[in-house]
Motif scaffolding. Structure first.
Motif, PDB file in Angstrom:
ATOM      1  N   PRO A 102      13.148  -7.332   4.724  1.00  0.00           N
ATOM      2  CA  PRO A 102      12.962  -8.598   5.428  1.00  0.00           C
ATOM      3  C   PRO A 102      11.527  -9.121   5.467  1.00  0.00           C
ATOM      4  O   PRO A 102      11.306 -10.315   5.648  1.00  0.00           O
ATOM      5  CB  PRO A 102      13.459  -8.293   6.841  1.00  0.00           C
ATOM      6  N   ALA A 103      10.556  -8.219   5.311  1.00  0.00           N
ATOM      7  CA  ALA A 103       9.149  -8.604   5.397  1.00  0.00           C
ATOM      8  C   ALA A 103       8.318  -7.509   4.760  1.00  0.00           C
ATOM      9  O   ALA A 103       8.853  -6.485   4.326  1.00  0.00           O
ATOM     10  CB  ALA A 103       8.746  -8.783   6.869  1.00  0.00           C
ATOM     11  N   GLU A 104       7.026  -7.712   4.708  1.00  0.00           N
ATOM     12  CA  GLU A 104       6.121  -6.682   4.197  1.00  0.00           C
ATOM     13  C   GLU A 104       6.070  -5.547   5.221  1.00  0.00           C
ATOM     14  O   GLU A 104       5.187  -5.498   6.067  1.00  0.00           O
ATOM     15  CB  GLU A 104       4.743  -7.270   3.940  1.00  0.00           C
ATOM     16  N   ILE A 105       7.030  -4.656   5.145  1.00  0.00           N
ATOM     17  CA  ILE A 105       7.195  -3.604   6.142  1.00  0.00           C
ATOM     18  C   ILE A 105       6.210  -2.465   5.917  1.00  0.00           C
ATOM     19  O   ILE A 105       5.630  -2.325   4.839  1.00  0.00           O
ATOM     20  CB  ILE A 105       8.648  -3.081   6.168  1.00  0.00           C
ATOM     21  N   ALA A 106       6.052  -1.647   6.946  1.00  0.00           N
ATOM     22  CA  ALA A 106       5.139  -0.506   6.893  1.00  0.00           C
ATOM     23  C   ALA A 106       5.600   0.484   5.832  1.00  0.00           C
ATOM     24  O   ALA A 106       6.798   0.704   5.635  1.00  0.00           O
ATOM     25  CB  ALA A 106       5.071   0.174   8.254  1.00  0.00           C
ATOM     26  N   VAL A 107       4.637   1.073   5.166  1.00  0.00           N
ATOM     27  CA  VAL A 107       4.897   2.028   4.094  1.00  0.00           C
ATOM     28  C   VAL A 107       4.193   3.340   4.428  1.00  0.00           C
ATOM     29  O   VAL A 107       3.054   3.340   4.892  1.00  0.00           O
ATOM     30  CB  VAL A 107       4.380   1.467   2.748  1.00  0.00           C
ATOM     31  N   ARG A 108       4.904   4.439   4.191  1.00  0.00           N
ATOM     32  CA  ARG A 108       4.317   5.774   4.339  1.00  0.00           C
ATOM     33  C   ARG A 108       4.305   6.410   2.962  1.00  0.00           C
ATOM     34  O   ARG A 108       5.323   6.846   2.452  1.00  0.00           O
ATOM     35  CB  ARG A 108       5.132   6.620   5.321  1.00  0.00           C
ATOM     36  N   LEU A 109       3.128   6.428   2.331  1.00  0.00           N
ATOM     37  CA  LEU A 109       3.005   6.920   0.967  1.00  0.00           C
ATOM     38  C   LEU A 109       3.172   8.427   0.886  1.00  0.00           C
ATOM     39  O   LEU A 109       2.805   9.158   1.815  1.00  0.00           O
ATOM     40  CB  LEU A 109       1.637   6.551   0.397  1.00  0.00           C
ATOM     41  N   ALA A 110       3.668   8.885  -0.253  1.00  0.00           N
ATOM     42  CA  ALA A 110       3.695  10.310  -0.573  1.00  0.00           C
ATOM     43  C   ALA A 110       2.308  10.639  -1.119  1.00  0.00           C
ATOM     44  O   ALA A 110       1.972  10.247  -2.240  1.00  0.00           O
ATOM     45  CB  ALA A 110       4.765  10.603  -1.608  1.00  0.00           C
ATOM     46  N   PRO A 111       1.472  11.345  -0.357  1.00  0.00           N
ATOM     47  CA  PRO A 111       0.071  11.523  -0.747  1.00  0.00           C
ATOM     48  C   PRO A 111      -0.133  12.280  -2.065  1.00  0.00           C
ATOM     49  O   PRO A 111      -1.158  12.104  -2.713  1.00  0.00           O
ATOM     50  CB  PRO A 111      -0.550  12.279   0.423  1.00  0.00           C
ATOM     51  N   ARG A 112       0.837  13.062  -2.478  1.00  0.00           N
ATOM     52  CA  ARG A 112       0.689  13.762  -3.764  1.00  0.00           C
ATOM     53  C   ARG A 112       0.939  12.825  -4.942  1.00  0.00           C
ATOM     54  O   ARG A 112       0.542  13.124  -6.063  1.00  0.00           O
ATOM     55  CB  ARG A 112       1.656  14.943  -3.838  1.00  0.00           C
ATOM     56  N   GLU A 113       1.591  11.687  -4.688  1.00  0.00           N
ATOM     57  CA  GLU A 113       1.937  10.767  -5.777  1.00  0.00           C
ATOM     58  C   GLU A 113       1.110   9.487  -5.806  1.00  0.00           C
ATOM     59  O   GLU A 113       0.777   8.997  -6.872  1.00  0.00           O
ATOM     60  CB  GLU A 113       3.417  10.384  -5.685  1.00  0.00           C
ATOM     61  N   HIS A 114       0.828   8.923  -4.612  1.00  0.00           N
ATOM     62  CA  HIS A 114       0.191   7.610  -4.565  1.00  0.00           C
ATOM     63  C   HIS A 114      -0.958   7.584  -3.570  1.00  0.00           C
ATOM     64  O   HIS A 114      -0.924   8.261  -2.548  1.00  0.00           O
ATOM     65  CB  HIS A 114       1.222   6.535  -4.204  1.00  0.00           C
ATOM     66  N   ARG A 115      -1.951   6.758  -3.871  1.00  0.00           N
ATOM     67  CA  ARG A 115      -3.132   6.681  -3.005  1.00  0.00           C
ATOM     68  C   ARG A 115      -3.226   5.399  -2.189  1.00  0.00           C
ATOM     69  O   ARG A 115      -3.822   5.387  -1.126  1.00  0.00           O
ATOM     70  CB  ARG A 115      -4.411   6.876  -3.809  1.00  0.00           C
ATOM     71  N   ARG A 116      -2.673   4.305  -2.724  1.00  0.00           N
ATOM     72  CA  ARG A 116      -2.731   3.018  -2.013  1.00  0.00           C
ATOM     73  C   ARG A 116      -1.485   2.216  -2.315  1.00  0.00           C
ATOM     74  O   ARG A 116      -0.773   2.485  -3.262  1.00  0.00           O
ATOM     75  CB  ARG A 116      -3.928   2.176  -2.491  1.00  0.00           C
ATOM     76  N   PHE A 117      -1.274   1.186  -1.494  1.00  0.00           N
ATOM     77  CA  PHE A 117      -0.204   0.238  -1.770  1.00  0.00           C
ATOM     78  C   PHE A 117      -0.725  -1.160  -1.512  1.00  0.00           C
ATOM     79  O   PHE A 117      -1.738  -1.358  -0.835  1.00  0.00           O
ATOM     80  CB  PHE A 117       1.049   0.535  -0.933  1.00  0.00           C
ATOM     81  N   GLN A 118      -0.013  -2.126  -2.071  1.00  0.00           N
ATOM     82  CA  GLN A 118      -0.328  -3.529  -1.816  1.00  0.00           C
ATOM     83  C   GLN A 118       0.934  -4.351  -2.014  1.00  0.00           C
ATOM     84  O   GLN A 118       1.841  -3.956  -2.739  1.00  0.00           O
ATOM     85  CB  GLN A 118      -1.445  -4.034  -2.740  1.00  0.00           C
ATOM     86  N   TRP A 119       0.986  -5.484  -1.320  1.00  0.00           N
ATOM     87  CA  TRP A 119       2.061  -6.456  -1.500  1.00  0.00           C
ATOM     88  C   TRP A 119       1.469  -7.646  -2.238  1.00  0.00           C
ATOM     89  O   TRP A 119       0.458  -8.207  -1.819  1.00  0.00           O
ATOM     90  CB  TRP A 119       2.602  -6.909  -0.143  1.00  0.00           C
ATOM     91  N   LEU A 120       2.090  -8.021  -3.352  1.00  0.00           N
ATOM     92  CA  LEU A 120       1.637  -9.154  -4.155  1.00  0.00           C
ATOM     93  C   LEU A 120       2.814 -10.070  -4.443  1.00  0.00           C
ATOM     94  O   LEU A 120       3.966  -9.625  -4.437  1.00  0.00           O
ATOM     95  CB  LEU A 120       1.085  -8.673  -5.504  1.00  0.00           C
ATOM     96  N   ASP A 121       2.522 -11.350  -4.753  1.00  0.00           N
ATOM     97  CA  ASP A 121       3.620 -12.185  -5.208  1.00  0.00           C
ATOM     98  C   ASP A 121       4.068 -11.664  -6.574  1.00  0.00           C
ATOM     99  O   ASP A 121       3.328 -10.966  -7.262  1.00  0.00           O
ATOM    100  CB  ASP A 121       3.263 -13.670  -5.223  1.00  0.00           C
ATOM    101  N   TRP A 122       5.306 -11.978  -6.955  1.00  0.00           N
ATOM    102  CA  TRP A 122       5.928 -11.352  -8.119  1.00  0.00           C
ATOM    103  C   TRP A 122       5.151 -11.533  -9.404  1.00  0.00           C
ATOM    104  O   TRP A 122       5.069 -10.621 -10.216  1.00  0.00           O
ATOM    105  CB  TRP A 122       7.378 -11.820  -8.280  1.00  0.00           C
ATOM    106  N   HIS A 123       4.575 -12.719  -9.620  1.00  0.00           N
ATOM    107  CA  HIS A 123       3.877 -12.911 -10.905  1.00  0.00           C
ATOM    108  C   HIS A 123       2.555 -12.162 -10.934  1.00  0.00           C
ATOM    109  O   HIS A 123       2.177 -11.616 -11.975  1.00  0.00           O
ATOM    110  CB  HIS A 123       3.725 -14.387 -11.284  1.00  0.00           C
ATOM    111  N   ALA A 124       1.850 -12.054  -9.805  1.00  0.00           N
ATOM    112  CA  ALA A 124       0.630 -11.241  -9.757  1.00  0.00           C
ATOM    113  C   ALA A 124       0.976  -9.761  -9.926  1.00  0.00           C
ATOM    114  O   ALA A 124       0.251  -9.010 -10.584  1.00  0.00           O
ATOM    115  CB  ALA A 124      -0.110 -11.465  -8.439  1.00  0.00           C
ATOM    116  N   ALA A 125       2.101  -9.348  -9.354  1.00  0.00           N
ATOM    117  CA  ALA A 125       2.548  -7.961  -9.505  1.00  0.00           C
ATOM    118  C   ALA A 125       2.843  -7.655 -10.975  1.00  0.00           C
ATOM    119  O   ALA A 125       2.481  -6.579 -11.484  1.00  0.00           O
ATOM    120  CB  ALA A 125       3.778  -7.694  -8.647  1.00  0.00           C
ATOM    121  N   ALA A 126       3.482  -8.590 -11.675  1.00  0.00           N
ATOM    122  CA  ALA A 126       3.794  -8.377 -13.094  1.00  0.00           C
ATOM    123  C   ALA A 126       2.524  -8.211 -13.921  1.00  0.00           C
ATOM    124  O   ALA A 126       2.509  -7.460 -14.895  1.00  0.00           O
ATOM    125  CB  ALA A 126       4.627  -9.542 -13.628  1.00  0.00           C
ATOM    126  N   GLU A 127       1.466  -8.868 -13.525  1.00  0.00           N
ATOM    127  CA  GLU A 127       0.186  -8.735 -14.229  1.00  0.00           C
ATOM    128  C   GLU A 127      -0.544  -7.445 -13.854  1.00  0.00           C
ATOM    129  O   GLU A 127      -1.337  -6.932 -14.645  1.00  0.00           O
ATOM    130  CB  GLU A 127      -0.715  -9.937 -13.930  1.00  0.00           C
TER     131      GLU A 127
END
Length: 147
Positions: A102-127
């Protein structure tokens, strides 16, 4: 060592207005991606998608709309990750899903796999993503969720 299956899922997590969650890998500098992961055992691919979303983001995919796009892409496994697969395996089949939240919800990363997250619009994400199959799926997202 237990090898990964060369069958995986790609899950695009997005909002209704097409803001997309990207994760930065720990083992590959500046490598942004959607949720990905290999099937375990004989689990259904939708179960693989739900499990990987939970493991990598802490999001319970069962609470939201998970769409199986009924499409897949075969791609060559990057050399740096081939040791994770049985000897001689060089190609993976990736099945695409999307998960609308429904929205940019809270994320709890798996620290062994990922270091950061971000929400981008779809075309910026594709780039931003490093994987060609991930970029192509992101480019298809507006049409796929319109159906």
């Amino acid at each position: 060592m237990t090898y990964k299956q060369p069958v995986s899922v790609l899950v695009l997590i997005h909002t209704r207005d097409l803001r997309v969650l990207l994760l930065e890998r720990n083992d590959f500098a500046n490598a942004w991606q959607s949720v990905t992961g290999s099937r375990e055992g004989e689990e259904h691919l939708s179960d693989t998608a739900r499990r990987e979303v939970a493991e990598e983001t802490g999001i319970d995919a069962g609470l939201y709309t998970l769409r199986d796009w009924q499409c897949c892409t075969d791609f060559e496994i990057y050399e740096i990750w081939r040791h994770r697969y049985p000897p001689g395996v060089t190609t993976n089949t990736e099945h695409v899903f999307s998960l609308e939240v429904p929205a940019e919800i809270a994320v709890r990363l798996a620290p062994r796999e990922h270091r950061r997250f971000q929400w981008l619009d779809w075309h910026a994400a594709a780039e931003a993503v490093f994987s060609p199959s991930n970029a192509e799926a992101l480019r298809q997202l507006p049409q796929r969720i319109a159906n």
